[in-house]
Design an enzyme around this catalytic site. Structure first.
Site, short mmCIF file in Angstrom:
data_model
loop_
_atom_site.label_atom_id
_atom_site.label_comp_id
_atom_site.label_asym_id
_atom_site.label_seq_id
_atom_site.Cartn_x
_atom_site.Cartn_y
_atom_site.Cartn_z
N SER A 142 11.74 -15.94 -7.82
CA SER A 142 11.41 -14.51 -7.69
C SER A 142 12.72 -13.76 -7.49
CB SER A 142 10.51 -14.32 -6.46
OG SER A 142 10.40 -12.95 -6.11
N TYR A 155 7.70 -16.25 2.33
CA TYR A 155 7.82 -16.20 0.87
C TYR A 155 9.30 -16.20 0.47
CZ TYR A 155 6.88 -14.48 -3.93
OH TYR A 155 6.81 -14.33 -5.29
P1 NAD Z 1 -1.51 -15.59 -9.21
O1 NAD Z 1 -2.14 -15.38 -7.88
O2 NAD Z 1 -2.08 -14.88 -10.40
O3 NAD Z 1 -1.41 -17.14 -9.55
C1 NAD Z 1 -1.10 -18.10 -8.58
C2 NAD Z 1 -1.57 -19.46 -9.06
O4 NAD Z 1 -1.28 -20.42 -8.03
C3 NAD Z 1 -3.09 -19.51 -9.29
O5 NAD Z 1 -3.36 -20.29 -10.43
C4 NAD Z 1 -3.60 -20.20 -8.04
O6 NAD Z 1 -4.83 -20.89 -8.23
C5 NAD Z 1 -2.45 -21.18 -7.79
N1 NAD Z 1 -2.49 -21.74 -6.44
C6 NAD Z 1 -2.50 -21.08 -5.26
N2 NAD Z 1 -2.62 -21.96 -4.23
C7 NAD Z 1 -2.67 -23.20 -4.80
C8 NAD Z 1 -2.79 -24.52 -4.28
N3 NAD Z 1 -2.89 -24.76 -2.97
N4 NAD Z 1 -2.81 -25.55 -5.17
C9 NAD Z 1 -2.74 -25.33 -6.49
N5 NAD Z 1 -2.62 -24.10 -7.04
C10 NAD Z 1 -2.59 -23.06 -6.19
O7 NAD Z 1 0.02 -15.16 -9.00
P2 NAD Z 1 1.23 -14.92 -10.01
O8 NAD Z 1 1.74 -13.56 -9.72
O9 NAD Z 1 0.92 -15.31 -11.40
O10 NAD Z 1 2.30 -15.93 -9.36
C11 NAD Z 1 2.80 -17.08 -10.04
C12 NAD Z 1 4.19 -17.39 -9.50
O11 NAD Z 1 5.07 -16.32 -9.82
C13 NAD Z 1 4.25 -17.53 -7.97
O12 NAD Z 1 5.11 -18.58 -7.61
C14 NAD Z 1 4.83 -16.20 -7.53
O13 NAD Z 1 5.50 -16.30 -6.30
C15 NAD Z 1 5.77 -15.92 -8.68
N6 NAD Z 1 6.17 -14.53 -8.79
C16 NAD Z 1 5.24 -13.56 -9.03
C17 NAD Z 1 5.66 -12.24 -9.12
C18 NAD Z 1 4.70 -11.11 -9.37
O14 NAD Z 1 5.11 -9.94 -9.27
N7 NAD Z 1 3.45 -11.38 -9.75
C19 NAD Z 1 7.01 -11.91 -8.98
C20 NAD Z 1 7.92 -12.93 -8.73
C21 NAD Z 1 7.49 -14.23 -8.65
#
Ligand code: NAD
Length: 260
Positions: A142, A155
């Site tokens: 991130s 986080y």
């Molecule tokens: P999201 O909530 O849409 O997806 C998260 C995924 O993780 C889901 O498939 C969920 O089922 C899975 N998950 C959660 N707990 C779990 C567990 N215990 N076991 C297995 N799977 C589990 O979120 P996203 O925004 O797509 O995030 C994906 C990645 O991107 C994350 O690591 C997040 O930190 C990172 N990220 C997101 C953003 C943003 O702005 N959305 C920015 C920077 C980084």
């Protein structure tokens, strides 16, 4: 180039992970989906990708807080997909609170899912990659892997940790045809972020559009969300042969956030 490769993506039932699954499948790769969610919806996502792109798509329900389930997921990929060519550590959750009010169980859960799970997948997948002489590890960190914001101690600690893990694994595997890189997105509109928008709408008592512009995208100079497809395209590039010399890097895709 990625045709018939095996790609394991943690947390791929939603958001960025699901977008990456579609992007890798579009390249002809076979996919191991993983993540939480309603069984019917997960099956629909799995079968849709399989039929749309004509690839093999499996699903593992492994909980990223359980090391034995993670080992089983990698073993299933080895057995049913023929190995792990590309490992994408993407599963992640968020919790927002001041450090002195941060629930210890939330700290433990975030460190387990956002950081420790990537250690467990990596330690299980690296021997398979070494054996085949080729591998790609892509860690979804991130902008918060590089800079901090208040109220997200767990986080940000986890995301800084994953940037460090990325560099170490890159050094250890550099001569074995394996690369390990981190992608550092800024704000991407996914369910993880929708929750934070809802919380800010309540906290500031402002219309949603205004919260997005003034609060959420405050530090993102483009004032626009990064698209899921853009993050997915970067992951596909990092898995390509053209990216063979990129390793140990943290690639920002954040609309200019960390240029501040
Ligand atoms: P999201 O909530 O849409 O997806 C998260 C995924 O993780 C889901 O498939 C969920 O089922 C899975 N998950 C959660 N707990 C779990 C567990 N215990 N076991 C297995 N799977 C589990 O979120 P996203 O925004 O797509 O995030 C994906 C990645 O991107 C994350 O690591 C997040 O930190 C990172 N990220 C997101 C953003 C943003 O702005 N959305 C920015 C920077 C980084």
């Amino acid at each position: 180039m990625l045709k018939d490769k095996s790609v394991v993506i943690t947390g791929s039932t939603s958001g960025i992970g699901l977008g990456m699954a579609r992007a890798f499948a579009a390249q002809g790769a076979n996919i191991m989906l993983n993540g939480l969610g309603e069984a019917g919806e997960i099956e629909k996502a799995r079968s849709t990708i399989e039929s749309e792109f004509g690839v093999n798509v499996l699903y593992s329900a492994a909980d990223m807080t359980a090391s034995a389930e993670i080992a089983e997921m990698i073993a299933q990929a080895q057995c049913d997909l023929g190995g792990v060519d590309v490992l994408v550590n993407n599963a992640g959750i968020q919790y927002v609170a001041p450090v002195d009010e941060f629930p210890p169980e939330k700290w433990d859960q975030i460190i387990a899912i956002n950081l420790t799970a990537a250690f467990h997948t990596t330690r299980a997948a690296v021997p398979l990659m070494k054996a085949s002489g080729w591998g790609r590890i892509i860690n979804i960190a991130s902008a918060h892997g590089l800079v901090a914001s208040p109220f997200k101690s767990a986080y940000i600690a986890a995301k800084h940790g994953i940037v460090g893990l990325t560099k170490t694994v890159a050094l250890e595997t550099a001569q074995q045809g394996i690369t390990c890189n981190a992608i550092c997105p800024g704000w991407v509109k996914t369910p993880l972020v929708e929750e934070q928008i809802d919380a800010q709408v309540q906290a500031h008592d402002l219309p949603r559009d205004e919260v997005i512009k003034k609060v959420i995208l405050e530090r993102q100079p483009t004032k626009a969300f990064v698209k899921i497809e853009e993050v997915a395209a970067l992951a596909v590039f990092l898995a390509s042969d053209a990216a063979a010399s990129i390793t140990g890097a943290s690639m920002s895709i954040d609309g200019g956030w960390v240029a501040h």
